[in-house]
Design a protein around this motif. Sequence first.
Motif, mmCIF file in Angstrom:
data_model
loop_
_atom_site.group_PDB
_atom_site.id
_atom_site.type_symbol
_atom_site.label_atom_id
_atom_site.label_comp_id
_atom_site.label_asym_id
_atom_site.label_seq_id
_atom_site.Cartn_x
_atom_site.Cartn_y
_atom_site.Cartn_z
ATOM 1 N N ASN A 2 102.725 21.983 44.624
ATOM 2 C CA ASN A 2 104.088 21.489 44.762
ATOM 3 C C ASN A 2 104.520 20.803 43.484
ATOM 4 O O ASN A 2 103.740 20.111 42.841
ATOM 5 C CB ASN A 2 104.192 20.493 45.915
ATOM 6 N N LYS A 3 105.791 20.994 43.133
ATOM 7 C CA LYS A 3 106.339 20.376 41.931
ATOM 8 C C LYS A 3 107.249 19.224 42.347
ATOM 9 O O LYS A 3 108.160 19.404 43.144
ATOM 10 C CB LYS A 3 107.133 21.415 41.135
ATOM 11 N N LEU A 4 106.968 18.037 41.813
ATOM 12 C CA LEU A 4 107.793 16.873 42.106
ATOM 13 C C LEU A 4 109.008 16.890 41.190
ATOM 14 O O LEU A 4 108.878 17.054 39.983
ATOM 15 C CB LEU A 4 106.993 15.585 41.915
ATOM 16 N N VAL A 5 110.188 16.746 41.755
ATOM 17 C CA VAL A 5 111.415 16.861 40.969
ATOM 18 C C VAL A 5 112.077 15.510 40.687
ATOM 19 O O VAL A 5 113.003 15.443 39.900
ATOM 20 C CB VAL A 5 112.440 17.808 41.635
ATOM 21 N N VAL A 6 111.609 14.460 41.314
ATOM 22 C CA VAL A 6 112.183 13.130 41.109
ATOM 23 C C VAL A 6 111.204 12.300 40.288
ATOM 24 O O VAL A 6 110.038 12.143 40.664
ATOM 25 C CB VAL A 6 112.479 12.434 42.459
ATOM 26 N N GLN A 11 104.133 8.271 41.991
ATOM 27 C CA GLN A 11 103.681 6.891 42.201
ATOM 28 C C GLN A 11 104.118 6.383 43.576
ATOM 29 O O GLN A 11 103.359 5.732 44.280
ATOM 30 C CB GLN A 11 104.217 5.974 41.100
ATOM 31 N N ALA A 12 105.349 6.700 43.971
ATOM 32 C CA ALA A 12 105.851 6.264 45.277
ATOM 33 C C ALA A 12 105.032 6.884 46.404
ATOM 34 O O ALA A 12 104.707 6.213 47.391
ATOM 35 C CB ALA A 12 107.324 6.612 45.422
ATOM 36 N N LEU A 13 104.687 8.163 46.269
ATOM 37 C CA LEU A 13 103.880 8.830 47.299
ATOM 38 C C LEU A 13 102.466 8.258 47.351
ATOM 39 O O LEU A 13 101.901 8.076 48.432
ATOM 40 C CB LEU A 13 103.848 10.332 47.057
#
Length: 60
Positions: A2-6, A11-13
Amino acid sequence: MNKLVVSGSKQALDNMKYEIARELNITLGADTISRLNGTVGGMMTKRLVELGKKSLIKNS
């Protein structure tokens, strides 16, 4: 993968993962059985869905 876009979402996850693990009294890691690690992942998903629902309602 999965690619994080934000920016900052990883870090939040991670923070959410460890917060949930503490709440459930689970120590994450290679020595933890997969069922317990999966419980944390399931709770993360549940919370993310709830956050998404709240966001949709708020922006409606």
